[in-house]
Design a protein around this motif. Structure first.
Motif, PDB file in Angstrom:
ATOM      1  N   VAL A 148       1.088  -1.392   0.053  1.00 37.56           N
ATOM      2  CA  VAL A 148       0.115   0.079   0.137  1.00 37.56           C
ATOM      3  C   VAL A 148       0.957   1.177  -0.068  1.00 37.56           C
ATOM      4  CG1 VAL A 148      -1.713   1.349   1.139  1.00 37.56           C
ATOM      5  CG2 VAL A 148      -2.029  -1.122   1.316  1.00 37.56           C
ATOM      6  N   LEU A 149       1.923   1.261   0.911  1.00 37.88           N
ATOM      7  CA  LEU A 149       2.596   2.414   0.769  1.00 37.88           C
ATOM      8  C   LEU A 149       3.556   2.780  -0.507  1.00 37.88           C
ATOM      9  CD1 LEU A 149       3.954   4.622   2.642  1.00 37.88           C
ATOM     10  CD2 LEU A 149       5.784   3.119   3.319  1.00 37.88           C
ATOM     11  N   VAL A 150       3.967   1.421  -1.062  1.00 36.37           N
ATOM     12  CA  VAL A 150       4.764   1.567  -2.185  1.00 36.37           C
ATOM     13  C   VAL A 150       3.699   2.093  -3.442  1.00 36.37           C
ATOM     14  CG1 VAL A 150       5.842   0.267  -4.030  1.00 36.37           C
ATOM     15  CG2 VAL A 150       6.625  -0.049  -1.779  1.00 36.37           C
ATOM     16  N   CYS A 151       2.547   1.659  -3.211  1.00 29.75           N
ATOM     17  CA  CYS A 151       1.604   1.938  -4.186  1.00 29.75           C
ATOM     18  C   CYS A 151       1.298   3.678  -4.114  1.00 29.75           C
ATOM     19  CB  CYS A 151       0.307   1.368  -4.200  1.00 29.75           C
ATOM     20  SG  CYS A 151      -1.181   1.988  -5.055  1.00 29.75           S
ATOM     21  N   CYS A 152       1.139   4.089  -2.634  1.00 31.38           N
ATOM     22  CA  CYS A 152       1.101   5.431  -2.675  1.00 31.38           C
ATOM     23  C   CYS A 152       1.941   6.396  -3.084  1.00 31.38           C
ATOM     24  CB  CYS A 152       0.543   5.618  -1.175  1.00 31.38           C
ATOM     25  SG  CYS A 152      -1.187   4.921  -1.006  1.00 31.38           S
ATOM     26  N   TRP A 153       3.299   6.275  -2.597  1.00 36.60           N
ATOM     27  CA  TRP A 153       4.505   7.078  -2.685  1.00 36.60           C
ATOM     28  C   TRP A 153       4.868   7.085  -4.063  1.00 36.60           C
ATOM     29  CZ3 TRP A 153       9.382   6.357  -4.177  1.00 36.60           C
ATOM     30  CH2 TRP A 153      10.022   5.248  -4.194  1.00 36.60           C
ATOM     31  N   ARG A 154       4.798   5.984  -4.886  1.00 35.74           N
ATOM     32  CA  ARG A 154       5.227   5.849  -6.149  1.00 35.74           C
ATOM     33  C   ARG A 154       4.218   6.515  -7.054  1.00 35.74           C
ATOM     34  NH1 ARG A 154       9.477   3.108  -8.128  1.00 35.74           N
ATOM     35  NH2 ARG A 154      10.609   1.848  -6.700  1.00 35.74           N
ATOM     36  N   THR A 155       3.018   6.426  -6.778  1.00 34.73           N
ATOM     37  CA  THR A 155       1.900   7.185  -7.565  1.00 34.73           C
ATOM     38  C   THR A 155       2.298   8.578  -7.514  1.00 34.73           C
ATOM     39  OG1 THR A 155       0.285   5.470  -7.485  1.00 34.73           O
ATOM     40  CG2 THR A 155      -0.327   7.612  -8.038  1.00 34.73           C
ATOM     41  N   MET A 156       2.419   9.011  -6.188  1.00 29.05           N
ATOM     42  CA  MET A 156       2.747  10.602  -6.078  1.00 29.05           C
ATOM     43  C   MET A 156       3.980  10.968  -6.810  1.00 29.05           C
ATOM     44  SD  MET A 156       1.054  12.610  -4.418  1.00 29.05           S
ATOM     45  CE  MET A 156       0.606  12.745  -2.785  1.00 29.05           C
ATOM     46  N   LYS A 157       5.093   9.987  -6.806  1.00 31.43           N
ATOM     47  CA  LYS A 157       6.276  10.327  -7.524  1.00 31.43           C
ATOM     48  C   LYS A 157       5.916  10.291  -9.118  1.00 31.43           C
ATOM     49  CE  LYS A 157       9.789   7.608  -9.526  1.00 31.43           C
ATOM     50  NZ  LYS A 157      10.579   6.281  -9.890  1.00 31.43           N
ATOM     51  N   GLU A 158       5.117   9.472  -9.514  1.00 31.24           N
ATOM     52  CA  GLU A 158       4.955   9.550 -10.980  1.00 31.24           C
ATOM     53  C   GLU A 158       4.082  10.827 -11.700  1.00 31.24           C
ATOM     54  OE1 GLU A 158       6.593   7.925 -13.200  1.00 31.24           O
ATOM     55  OE2 GLU A 158       7.306   6.689 -11.773  1.00 31.24           O
ATOM     56  N   VAL A 159       3.242  11.030 -10.538  1.00 36.27           N
ATOM     57  CA  VAL A 159       2.211  12.342 -10.774  1.00 36.27           C
ATOM     58  C   VAL A 159       2.960  13.444 -10.766  1.00 36.27           C
ATOM     59  CG1 VAL A 159       0.661  13.685  -9.543  1.00 36.27           C
ATOM     60  CG2 VAL A 159       0.234  11.234  -9.571  1.00 36.27           C
ATOM     61  N   SER A 160       4.180  13.652  -9.889  1.00 31.85           N
ATOM     62  CA  SER A 160       4.978  14.744  -9.892  1.00 31.85           C
ATOM     63  C   SER A 160       5.868  14.797 -10.914  1.00 31.85           C
ATOM     64  CB  SER A 160       5.864  14.837  -8.576  1.00 31.85           C
ATOM     65  OG  SER A 160       4.993  14.662  -7.206  1.00 31.85           O
ATOM     66  N   MET A 161       6.201  13.695 -11.256  1.00 30.79           N
ATOM     67  CA  MET A 161       7.260  13.552 -12.541  1.00 30.79           C
ATOM     68  C   MET A 161       6.585  13.989 -13.767  1.00 30.79           C
ATOM     69  SD  MET A 161      10.174  13.068 -11.082  1.00 30.79           S
ATOM     70  CE  MET A 161      11.321  12.489 -12.629  1.00 30.79           C
ATOM     71  N   LEU A 162       5.370  13.399 -13.991  1.00 28.53           N
ATOM     72  CA  LEU A 162       4.486  13.840 -15.007  1.00 28.53           C
ATOM     73  C   LEU A 162       4.148  15.261 -15.280  1.00 28.53           C
ATOM     74  CD1 LEU A 162       3.048  12.843 -17.283  1.00 28.53           C
ATOM     75  CD2 LEU A 162       1.188  11.833 -16.266  1.00 28.53           C
ATOM     76  N   LEU A 163       3.582  15.971 -14.031  1.00 23.32           N
ATOM     77  CA  LEU A 163       3.158  17.108 -14.056  1.00 23.32           C
ATOM     78  C   LEU A 163       4.300  18.131 -14.261  1.00 23.32           C
ATOM     79  CD1 LEU A 163       0.708  17.479 -11.024  1.00 23.32           C
ATOM     80  CD2 LEU A 163       0.267  17.438 -13.619  1.00 23.32           C
ATOM     81  N   GLY A 164       5.614  17.749 -13.718  1.00 20.54           N
ATOM     82  CA  GLY A 164       6.826  18.555 -14.057  1.00 20.54           C
ATOM     83  C   GLY A 164       7.173  18.455 -15.521  1.00 20.54           C
ATOM     84  N   HIS A 165       7.147  17.345 -16.013  1.00 18.58           N
ATOM     85  CA  HIS A 165       7.587  17.034 -17.413  1.00 18.58           C
ATOM     86  C   HIS A 165       6.411  18.016 -18.481  1.00 18.58           C
ATOM     87  CE1 HIS A 165       9.221  15.365 -21.166  1.00 18.58           C
ATOM     88  NE2 HIS A 165       8.020  14.943 -21.407  1.00 18.58           N
ATOM     89  N   VAL A 166       5.279  17.821 -18.171  1.00 17.98           N
ATOM     90  CA  VAL A 166       4.149  18.312 -19.013  1.00 17.98           C
ATOM     91  C   VAL A 166       4.576  20.088 -18.786  1.00 17.98           C
ATOM     92  CG1 VAL A 166       1.763  18.993 -19.232  1.00 17.98           C
ATOM     93  CG2 VAL A 166       2.633  16.771 -18.879  1.00 17.98           C
ATOM     94  N   CYS A 167       4.688  20.554 -17.797  1.00 17.76           N
ATOM     95  CA  CYS A 167       4.974  21.746 -17.696  1.00 17.76           C
ATOM     96  C   CYS A 167       6.245  22.417 -18.157  1.00 17.76           C
ATOM     97  CB  CYS A 167       5.026  22.532 -16.106  1.00 17.76           C
ATOM     98  SG  CYS A 167       3.105  22.374 -15.382  1.00 17.76           S
ATOM     99  N   GLN A 168       7.416  21.537 -18.119  1.00 15.05           N
ATOM    100  CA  GLN A 168       8.716  21.669 -18.758  1.00 15.05           C
ATOM    101  C   GLN A 168       8.706  21.729 -20.086  1.00 15.05           C
ATOM    102  OE1 GLN A 168      11.877  19.415 -17.927  1.00 15.05           O
ATOM    103  NE2 GLN A 168      13.329  21.035 -17.298  1.00 15.05           N
ATOM    104  N   THR A 169       8.002  20.733 -20.771  1.00 11.29           N
ATOM    105  CA  THR A 169       8.164  20.703 -22.259  1.00 11.29           C
ATOM    106  C   THR A 169       7.196  21.276 -23.152  1.00 11.29           C
ATOM    107  OG1 THR A 169       7.237  18.483 -22.116  1.00 11.29           O
ATOM    108  CG2 THR A 169       9.757  18.657 -21.753  1.00 11.29           C
ATOM    109  N   MET A 170       5.921  21.158 -22.728  1.00 10.19           N
ATOM    110  CA  MET A 170       4.796  21.746 -23.586  1.00 10.19           C
ATOM    111  C   MET A 170       4.820  23.061 -23.696  1.00 10.19           C
ATOM    112  SD  MET A 170       3.198  19.068 -24.541  1.00 10.19           S
ATOM    113  CE  MET A 170       2.908  17.302 -24.210  1.00 10.19           C
ATOM    114  N   PRO A 171       4.714  23.511 -25.006  1.00  9.24           N
ATOM    115  CA  PRO A 171       4.793  24.875 -25.445  1.00  9.24           C
ATOM    116  C   PRO A 171       3.441  25.651 -24.549  1.00  9.24           C
ATOM    117  CG  PRO A 171       3.906  23.760 -27.141  1.00  9.24           C
ATOM    118  CD  PRO A 171       4.478  22.679 -26.210  1.00  9.24           C
ATOM    119  N   LEU A 172       3.834  26.929 -24.122  1.00  6.46           N
ATOM    120  CA  LEU A 172       2.947  27.795 -23.231  1.00  6.46           C
ATOM    121  C   LEU A 172       2.102  28.390 -24.242  1.00  6.46           C
ATOM    122  CD1 LEU A 172       2.327  28.379 -20.501  1.00  6.46           C
ATOM    123  CD2 LEU A 172       3.680  30.480 -20.900  1.00  6.46           C
ATOM    124  N   CYS A 173       0.747  28.444 -23.969  1.00  4.16           N
ATOM    125  CA  CYS A 173      -0.257  29.297 -24.762  1.00  4.16           C
ATOM    126  C   CYS A 173      -0.086  30.994 -24.346  1.00  4.16           C
ATOM    127  CB  CYS A 173      -1.807  28.963 -24.477  1.00  4.16           C
ATOM    128  SG  CYS A 173      -2.114  27.220 -25.094  1.00  4.16           S
TER     129      CYS A 173
END
Length: 1922
Positions: free
Chosen positions: A1043-1068
């Motif tokens: 359960v703990l692995v599921c939760c913190w890894r999910t949080m990790k992937e959410v953070s990495m995904l949001l960070g990548h989207v904001c960093q690479t996607m062109p801004l409107c």
């Protein structure tokens, strides 16, 4: 590497319609023919859109203008005027970097002389009109003014004509910039642009003033225009002053402004002696009385005279004075002389006040600049004598400058160290020109003393090397070698330290180059000077290379050897001859490379430098014999193999042909060196093979060119050899990628295959080498299977390689294969094993490049069991949409659809999600796919906008599901697993309970769990339960860990995904809709990260959220939106306010080191550019240091929490390497906060203070570079420390005074100042520099009496630390005086008022000082009687060591002092005094409780404090008398006393004393053995005592030491074991030791010692007894011993046991394992061989290396001629060992038994477990369980090796065959295993290499073994039938 010069981009002239029409109309008026033609050319250029054509037309117009005659047209002609206006307009309009502007300038400059004035007028008019522009045009016009003065005479005349206007304009520009700067806080991009513009404006104003000296002087003297120009100059001065006094400006701008001020003053006042007066006044901040500067000038600089101005103003003005005033080649006036001497005084006063490292860098640079100016002045013949006197060495100013050098020569900034060295070099030149000893510097007493002082310094001081190098240039190397003859050897010894190697090598280079030059000048004969030079430099080098450890010689190859060979290439032949003359067995000390390794090192360096000619006949057949090369390529030492490989691969020419011998050597090297555990060795191997492949490629290209020009068979043959070699190379690498291959082998193979693909490509056909034809389907599948590896780097390399292999081999174009791989990837993305999702991501990244991906995805969707609505897939789009973008969009949409469905289920049951479909796998795959997307060339923008919007919403939902767990106060133990059906309800109840508990109320109150909570918490986490809510009713198991692995890894992937989207996607942007992500979405993501970082408790969650947030902040900093740029500053201020106002009810976590709060602030601060003024960092550090200090009103709940947060955040910021030296100015405040934090009554504050203090110690003194806690490498001189942190001097002194005042043991109460420990820890890392002299304002003398007083503490640890801290504070010359002072404080007689704590503290200080003094090589040779006085003081206080002293602690300390004083020769005390003191000490020992317990008070109670230490002190003196230094204690009865003392120690009832004595005896014996000598010590009579002790000792430690001692003694002296009066036989001793070893598995040391001793006895019995005479009892003992050895080789044994087993087996090779008579029998001998092979495949490198040494003990008659002699690497040793065993089977006549044994080894003994369901459950329970895996051993390669040797052994002629019964048994086992493997394979899912990797590997191994065994059995049956 050739770097292409940047070519400026040519842009066409683009004008608006109105301006273009106006110019065209003006050029269309009527004029004469020439003007009309010129106007037409200009019109054509304006209408053209091609920039190159425009340049040509402008150039043509310039030529026409140049040819224009004076009588062609009136100068006032309208058409010609229009042409000039057009050209000047174009010049003003065009950007300065456009080449078209230079063409226009050339055209304008071409105007004839008669037209020059009119042209200047036109340009002036146009430039003047352009001054009235908007502020955004300021940079362009500033550049335009600069370009007018850049080799453009007409432009310069224009500037002179418009001088006032230009200066007024620049004044307006600078005023605007100064005003704007204050409003750009937080907008780093805009601020950086403003700084660049401001710097350009200041430089332009300086250029204008510099080029307009005469016009300015004339204008100021004349009446006309005086006011306007003066006002402009006043305005410029005010702007410069504002820049200098505004700390928000970067240093480059301020430094330039400082130069501008001095330049302007010089321009106004001329070059007289008045300028230095005015500048000196500015430097000092006061008006000089005799200052003749105009009043308006002084008033304009009013801000620079204020006392409140920043300290750095004087620094920048000093720089300006040095740069703008000429110092060279002129006679200095008295005022200039004063200014020259004033500048360093000002700089040195600044040196103690500046904090920022960047400012320290400027100070160092300006001081170097000043020293250069001073050199220019003193070299002039007209230099005033007083100036020379002020600058001669030893003068106050030069002394202070030298102290500056010593304080900064180890500064963390490289630039500061470099400038400090340059300053030192210039100081030497200044002194040389000011002293009388110019012709002979070596006779200069000042230089001589300086040289001796520098040589006497410790070698860990890096600044010493650079200054000595300067002295080498100044004095020559021979002078330094005369002062220190062992300098070269000492420096070579330092080359083993990575931190010192570059410095030592630079100094060595200076020395040997200078030495060579001096010798060449002295000797005409080359042989004479070279022999001396070799003796000085080459001979010590070879000694170090042969004898030193490898880690000490690695950097010699990198730094020193190439420089030596470049200096004198002919030294190579001397090196090779000297090394080859050494014995071949010369290996030096253990761990050294020996003569062979040294030879390889020298040859490699020589060949890489081009010194060694690489022709085949010269290199491989002459200088380097091929057998020697083959031996070096498989040498036991990694670095020797690397050097040999480097010799083969490296070459000075990249086109050098690869010879046949070199290819053969590579074939010999590669198979045995792919499985290296050392990352460094792997990296070197890959790098060298890259060079080799580059040689092959470049030489092949050259050969192809030659063949095209002149075909010949030789070149064609070489190309054919290349092709065969490369195909073998690839085939070898593909073959090692089998299932079960080790990580290191896969990594090496994939790296090397990637190099092949990079340099040659795997193309098919006739082009190139056609390596693609050699890649078969099995090779590609082996690479594909590597994607399932648990190691990320292997996955990445395999994925990249697959894209380069031939498509026919990879077979991804097959629809069914593509669909099955895609399905496997989708299945793995929901695995509960984290690394499976990484495998899925790599598979998807491989598949998205396939054109048929769409159809495969549709096929997978149809087979999907979930009922969900899939978004419509994209149909055929426009042709510009790439296949990759389409596939990515489809895959991301599908993964999002699956993820959405799974999130919905997780929202209802987190437990079910953790067990069946953890969310992080899908999110990781989405991130991985998006990372392959090129966001700059998106076509499907609207689709991506929708996807990103939905993706962000899904991320928020995922976060909401798992946040309650990671944000709870205790996430690790949060969720228990229920055994009933109420799991979901119980979970929700627990989650609801989290929120109110999620506060910091533990500071004020504690919360108790109620009974229901307790009941829930106590449920077992391993319980299994069935989820009734599951649609398919599938049972699942879940643990708290999952359960703990599921939760913190999910949080990790959410953070990495949001960070990548904001960093690479062109801004409107608001203007266009070309972007993907909006500003509002970015802000929302930022707020999400804020919440997660400030509220998450689980470290894994907030650490990864930090990574994503850093990506976001980097994007905000670079964005073009003003609002987004200001967000980091806004968020930072918000969180600082929240921290400041936090209290126990705050949601900010004050435990777990403030959790994510430091990470949040780190991310915000790291987004601030380093080149900026770092205003946010300064604001944050000031706020935090203020919060971290204790509050004035005492610690309260409202102040404690912010203080804890501040301390934790400061710790994080000081640890952050990205902030670099920018945090150093706040180190002093941080240290004060950490030390004062210890005074807090709250534990959390003290804990945080401890962590901060530890970080600051590392930050100040550097990372610990060894195990020694008090290493000199992590220390600093007091001057350097307090110069860098001046605020700590009064603080530490005040704190120590306060602490010392509280230390008073007289009252009997223990008073411990909270900060005393920290103070002593800091002060203990400081030491006085011998270069400081007698007086130092920041000296350490005031600390000494306080530290001495701390030695009176009642706390034992404090007294120890005070003694250790005192040592570095006392200069070596002051030690005797200090010892005398301390000893006088000791009482001469016992009395009532004596304080034992005081006595003990004083004795510890005396002892520490005395030991340090004895080990100091720089101690002076004293003859003043001080040592004698010390001995007298000891005589009068001997009662402290006797029973008259009731305290055992002080008694023991005084005995330690006596032992140290009596046992050390270097003390210059009269022999009579020393002899008398030894007699008294011996008498004290003989009547002590250790020797004569019956006298006095009898036995000592061990429970009495200090009893053990006291007895050990006595024992130490006794050991010194009888073991260490018996020659110092010679007397009439010394021999008898020594024997008695040794017996007494060994029979002492206290085991600590016995252990101590045995350890010292063991050290003495080991040292004697190492030195191959044995001193006169009475050991032989004690052998019987040792054997008696070995039989009856009960303490395991003592027993182990006894056996280790006996093992070191010659066997003949210990065989007759004595037990009392009886003697034991060798067999009886063996039985006893075997029993001891069998029952002592609890003690590793004892087990190893017993095993080694029994092995010696077994070998002795075999060697001394005939085989027929060995009794059954002895053979039984041999069997027991063999079982012990086999047991010790097991994988589960400790490393020490396996090392000892390896040593035993290695030593038994000659006598037991290879003996013709088989003394142990065939079964036992084969078992020992198998154990040796097990060790050769052990996971531990040291065990393998030790076992591989058996090759050195193989009898000569068994050596194969083709096999290398000596120790080899473990893989080669394993191959040799199996071959040798087969040879022994033939010698023993046991070929049949050998075949049976080897076949049994081949079959293995593991059983296949096909219970897949149970194994999967097990894996779920233990997510990260490694199991009994050996990551180095490779069973499949082992099986193939055995098969090869079995095939050879089975073909041995005239040997008895294997019995049919054995053949049937082996065949049955092989067939059974093969059937089991086939059945197990059928139970696995599709593509088992991905879905069931471990099971698949086991099955493939079993299949391979069975197949190989079946082939062997089949061959044997054929042999029998034949």
């Amino acid at each position: 590497m050739v770097v292409k010069k940047k070519v400026p981009k040519v842009q066409a002239i683009v004008l608006d319609d109105a301006r273009l029409k106006s110019l065209m109309d003006a050029l269309s008026v009527v004029g004469d023919r020439t003007s009309t033609h010129l106007a037409q050319v200009l019109k054509d250029s304006l209408s053209s859109s091609e920039p190159v054509e425009q340049i040509q037309l402008i150039s043509k117009a310039g030529s026409m203008l140049e040819q224009l005659g004076e009588d062609d047209e009136s100068p006032t002609g309208p058409l010609l005027q229009a042409c000039l206006n057009t050209l000047t307009f174009l010049y003003i309009t065009l950007p300065v970097k456009n080449p078209l502007k230079r063409a226009v300038a050339s055209a304008i400059a071409s105007s004839p002389d008669w037209l020059q004035e009119q042209t200047v007028g036109c340009l002036s008019e146009c430039l003047s009109a352009s001054f009235i522009v908007s502020t955004d045009q300021y940079p362009h016009l500033t550049d335009c003014i600069t370009s007018c003065l850049d080799r453009f005479p007409i432009g310069e005349k224009c500037i002179h004509r418009l001088l006032t206007e230009v200066l007024q304009f620049l004044q307006r520009v600078l005023s605007y910039y100064v005003e704007q700067n204050s409003g750009l806080a937080g907008r780093h991009v805009a601020q950086a642009q403003l700084m660049q513009s401001c710097l350009a404006a200041v430089k332009t104003s300086m250029l204008v003033v510099q080029r307009s000296q005469e016009p300015i002087s004339a204008a100021l003297l004349s009446a006309s225009n005086h006011c306007d120009l003066q006002q402009a100059l006043c305005g410029l001065l005010r702007c410069y002053s504002s820049i200098l006094t505004d700390e928000e400006f970067v240093q480059a701008v301020q430094s330039t402004a400082g130069m501008a001020v001095v330049l302007l003053i010089r321009s106004v006042m001329g070059n007289g002696d008045d300028v230095p007066v005015t500048v000196a006044g500015l430097l000092q901040g006061m008006d000089e009385e005799n200052d003749t500067a105009p009043l308006w000038l002084s008033r304009s600089c009013a801000a620079l005279y204020e006392r409140s101005r920043p300290a750095a103003v004087a620094l920048y003005l000093s720089h300006g004075a040095l740069a703008m005033i000429s110092w060279k080649g002129k006679t200095l006036g008295p005022q200039a002389e004063k200014l020259l001497l004033l500048i360093p005084e000002m700089l040195l006063s600044l040196d103690a006040r500046v904090k920022e490292s960047s400012t320290v860098m400027v100070v160092a640079r300006v001081l170097t600049l000043w020293s250069g100016a001073a050199v220019d002045c003193v070299q002039a013949d007209t230099c005033p004598p007083l100036l020379r006197l002020s600058l001669v060495g030893g003068s106050p100013l030069i002394t202070r400058l030298h102290h500056h050098v010593y304080s900064h020569w180890e500064h963390p900034l490289d630039g500061v160290r470099h400038q400090t060295r340059s300053l030192f070099q210039n100081l030497l030149l200044i002194h040389q020109n000011c002293t009388e000893h110019r012709s002979d510097p070596t006779a200069d007493p000042y230089i001589a003393q300086l040289t001796r002082d520098l040589l006497a310094l410790e070698w860990h001081m890096k600044g010493k090397y650079g200054t000595l190098a300067c002295l080498v240039e100044h004095l020559g190397a021979e002078h330094l070698l005369r002062l220190d003859g062992g300098l070269s050897s000492r420096l070579l010894g330092l080359m083993g330290d990575q931190t010192l190697a570059p410095y030592a090598s630079d100094l060595l280079e200076k020395l040997f180059v200078s030495h060579k030059a001096q010798l060449c000048a002295r000797f005409k004969d080359d042989h004479a000077w070279m022999e001396r030079w070799h003796e000085a430099w080459v001979t010590p080098l070879l000694e170090v290379l042969c004898a030193a450890r490898l880690d000490q010689t690695t950097y010699i190859l990198d730094y020193f050897l190439p420089k030596l060979l470049r200096c004198n290439p002919s030294s190579l032949s001397h090196m090779v001859q000297a090394l080859q003359e050494m014995p071949s067995s010369t290996e030096g000390a253990s761990g050294s490379r020996g003569a062979l390794g040294a030879l390889m090192t020298c040859l490699r360096a020589a060949r890489a430098q081009g010194v060694l000619k690489s022709l085949d006949e010269e290199l491989w057949d002459g200088l380097v014999p091929l057998p020697l090369m083959r031996q070096a390529l498989v040498h036991k030492h990694d670095q020797v193999r690397m050097d040999a490989l480097g010799l083969v691969c490296e070459s000075h020419r990249s086109t050098e042909t690869l010879s046949k011998q070199e290819m053969e050597l590579i074939r010999h090297f590669l198979p045995f060196n792919l499985n290296s555990q050392s990352p460094g060795v792997r990296q070197q191997t890959i790098s060298l093979f890259k060079k080799l492949l580059c040689r092959v490629k470049d030489s092949a290209q050259l050969l192809h060119k030659k063949l095209d020009q002149n075909p010949n068979d030789k070149d064609q043959e070489i190309l054919h050899m290349y092709q065969e070699f490369l195909r073998w190379f690839c085939k070898t690498l593909f073959q090692v990628l089998h299932p079960g291959a080790s990580f290191s082998r896969c990594l090496m193979a994939l790296h090397l295959l990637g190099l092949i693909a990079e340099h040659f490509t795997f193309d098919t056909g006739s082009v190139g080498f056609a390596l693609g034809d050699s890649v078969c389907d099995s090779d590609a599948q082996a690479v594909l299977s590597c994607i399932s590896s648990n190691f990320l780097e292997v996955k990445q390399l395999a994925c990249n390689l697959l894209q380069k292999l031939p498509t026919a081999a990879v077979r991804l174009q097959e629809p069914e294969r593509l669909r099955s791989l895609l399905q496997a990837a989708l299945d793995l993305s929901t695995s509960t094993k984290p690394f499976d999702s990484v495998t899925a991501a790599h598979l998807l990244n491989l598949l998205i490049h396939q054109p048929d991906m769409h159809d495969a995805l549709l096929g997978c969707i149809r087979n999907y069991h979930f009922s969900l609505q899939l978004p419509a897939l994209i149909q055929s789009q426009a042709s510009e949409v790439s296949i990759l973008e389409k596939n990515m969009l489809e895959v991301v949409r599908w993964l999002m659809a699956c993820l959405k469905e799974e999130i919905g289920k997780a929202e209802s049951s987190l437990l079910q999600a953790a067990a069946s479909y953890p969310l992080y796998g899908r999110a990781h795959c989405i991130t991985a796919v998006l990372q392959q997307l090129n966001t700059r060339s998106l076509v499907l923008l609207s689709d991506w906008r929708t996807v990103v919007s939905e993706l962000i919403a899904l991320c928020y939902r995922m976060s909401d599901v798992v946040s309650p767990v990671v944000q709870s106060s205790s996430p690790e133990g949060l969720i228990p697993m229920d055994t009933d059906s109420e799991t979901s309800a119980g979970l929700q109840r627990i989650l609801q309970e989290i929120q109110p508990r999620d506060t910091n109320d533990f500071f004020s109150s504690a919360r108790e769990l109620n009974s229901s909570e307790t009941e829930h918490k106590d449920h077992k986490p391993q319980a299994s339960n069935s989820n009734k809510g599951n649609d398919d009713g599938e049972a699942y198991r879940v643990t708290a860990q999952m359960v703990l692995v599921c939760c913190w890894r999910t949080m990790k992937e959410v953070s990495m995904l949001l960070g990548h989207v904001c960093q690479t996607m062109p801004l409107c942007s608001p203007d266009t809709h070309a972007g993907v992500i909006t500003e509002d979405q970015v802000k929302a993501v930022g707020m999400y990260f804020r919440e997660q970082l400030l509220q998450s408790r689980h470290r894994g969650a907030f650490e990864l959220a930090y990574v994503g947030f850093v990506r976001l902040t980097e994007m905000l900093c670079r964005s073009g939106s003003v609002e987004l740029q200001q967000l980091p500053a806004h968020w930072l201020k918000e969180v600082l306010e929240e921290v400041k106002s936090s209290d126990p009810s705050s949601k900010l976590c004050a435990t777990r080191r403030s959790a994510g709060i430091p990470f949040y602030i780190q991310a915000l601060l790291s987004s601030e550019p380093k080149s900026s003024s770092c205003s946010l960092l300064k604001l944050t550090m000031r706020s935090l240091t203020a919060l971290a200090m204790p509050s004035c009103d005492g610690s309260t709940e409202s102040s404690t929490v912010p203080q804890v947060h501040a301390l934790n955040i400061l710790r994080s910021l000081f640890r952050d390497t990205r902030l670099g030296e920018n945090v150093v100015p706040f180190v002093a405040e941080g240290m004060q906060a950490a030390i004062l934090g210890f005074t807090s009554p709250v534990w959390t504050v003290r804990n945080s203070s401890t962590l901060l203090f530890s970080t600051l110690i590392t930050r100040i003194f550097g990372v610990k570079k060894g195990k020694d806690e008090h290493s000199k490498k992590n220390r600093m001189t007091g001057r350097e420390f307090f110069t860098r942190f001046p605020a700590l001097y009064p603080f530490l002194l005040g704190q120590l005074q306060e602490a010392a005042a509280s230390v008073n043991s007289d009252s009997g109460q223990v008073k411990l100042h909270p900060s005393l420990f920290l103070l002593l820890l800091v002060l203990g890392r400081l030491y006085p520099s011998p270069m400081d002299g007698s007086f130092s304002p920041l000296g350490l003398a005031p600390f000494m009496p306080l530290i001495m007083r701390c030695g009176r503490s009642a706390v034992y640890r404090t007294r120890e630390m005070a003694a250790r801290a005192l040592v570095p504070f006392v200069l070596v010359t002051q030690v005797p005086t200090t010892l005398h002072t301390l000893l006088e404080e000791l009482p001469q007689e016992p009395g009532a008022g004596i304080q034992q704590n005081h006595i003990h503290g004083t004795l510890l200080q005396v002892l520490s000082l005395f030991r340090s003094y004895l080990t100091d090589t720089r101690r002076p040779q004293l003859g003043s009687g001080q040592d004698c006085d010390i001995s007298q003081l000891l005589f009068t206080r001997l009662w402290l060591a006797t029973r008259r002293n009731p305290c055992l602690v002080t008694r023991g300390a005084f005995l330690d002092l006596l032992g140290c004083f009596c046992g050390c020769l270097p003390v210059s005390v009269p022999e009579s005094q020393l002899k008398k003191l030894r007699e008294e000490t011996l008498h004290i020992l003989m009547v002590s409780e250790l020797v004569a317990p019956e006298g006095g008070s009898g036995e000592i109670n061990p429970a009495v404090p200090g009893a053990t230490q006291y007895l050990q002190s006595l024992a130490s003196i006794a050991i010194s008398i009888c073991v260490d230094s018996p020659h110092l204690w010679q007397s009439l009865e010394s021999e008898r006393i020594q024997k008695d003392l040794l017996m007494c120690l060994l029979q002492c009832q206290h085991y600590e004393i016995r252990l101590f004595a045995l350890e010292r005896l063991l050290e003495r014996l080991q040292r004697a053995k190492t030195e191959s000598q044995c001193g006169p010590w009475p050991f032989e009579p004690c052998v019987s005592s040792l054997t008696h002790l070995a039989l009856h000792e009960t303490h395991p430690g003592c027993q182990a030491k006894v056996l280790q001692l006996l093992a070191l003694l010659p066997l003949s002296s210990v065989l007759a074991w004595r037990d009392g009066s009886s003697f034991l036989s060798c067999q009886e001793v063996l039985v006893h030791l075997l029993k001891l070893a069998e029952t002592s598995t609890h003690s590793v040391d004892l087990y190893c010692a017993a095993l080694f001793m029994t092995s010696r006895l077994v070998v002795h019995l075999v060697e001394s007894t005939e085989q027929q005479e060995l009794s059954e009892d002895v053979m039984s003992c041999f069997g027991r011993w063999g079982a012990l050895v086999v047991q010790g080789c097991g994988e589960e044994q400790p490393v020490e046991v396996k090392m000892m087993s390896a040593e035993v087996l290695v030593k038994a090779v000659h006598t037991l394992l290879t003996a013709p008579a088989l003394p142990l029998g065939i079964t036992q001998t084969v078992a020992l061989w198998k154990s040796l092979f097990t060790l050769l495949q052990d996971e531990d490198q040291d065990v393998r290396d030790r076992a591989a040494e058996f090759t050195c003990y193989i009898p000569a008659h068994l050596h194969d001629t083709g096999v290398a002699m000596g120790a080899v690497s473990p893989p080669v040793a394993l191959e040799m060992g199996v071959g040798l065993l087969c040879q022994l089977f033939q010698m023993w006549g046991q070929v049949a038994a050998g075949i049976v044994n080897l076949t049994e080894w081949l079959l293995g003994d593991e059983q296949l477990d096909t219970r897949c369901e149970e194994s999967s459950d097990f894996d779920e329970d233990f997510l990260f369980e490694k199991g009994d895996f050996n990551l180095w051993a490779e069973p499949m390669l082992w099986a193939r090796m055995l098969h090869g040797h079995l095939s050879t052994l089975s073909g041995v002629p005239h040997s008895p065959g294997v019995s049919p019964a054995d053949l049937d048994r082996l065949s049955a086992i092989a067939n059974s295993n093969a059937v089991n493997a086939e059945q197990a394979m059928k139970t696995l899912p599709a593509l088992p290499q991905f879905s069931a990797t471990i099971e698949y590997g086991k099955i493939m191994l079993l299949k391979e073994r069975s197949s190989l065994a079946q082939s062997i059995v089949h061959t044997l049956r054929q042999v029998d039938t034949a």
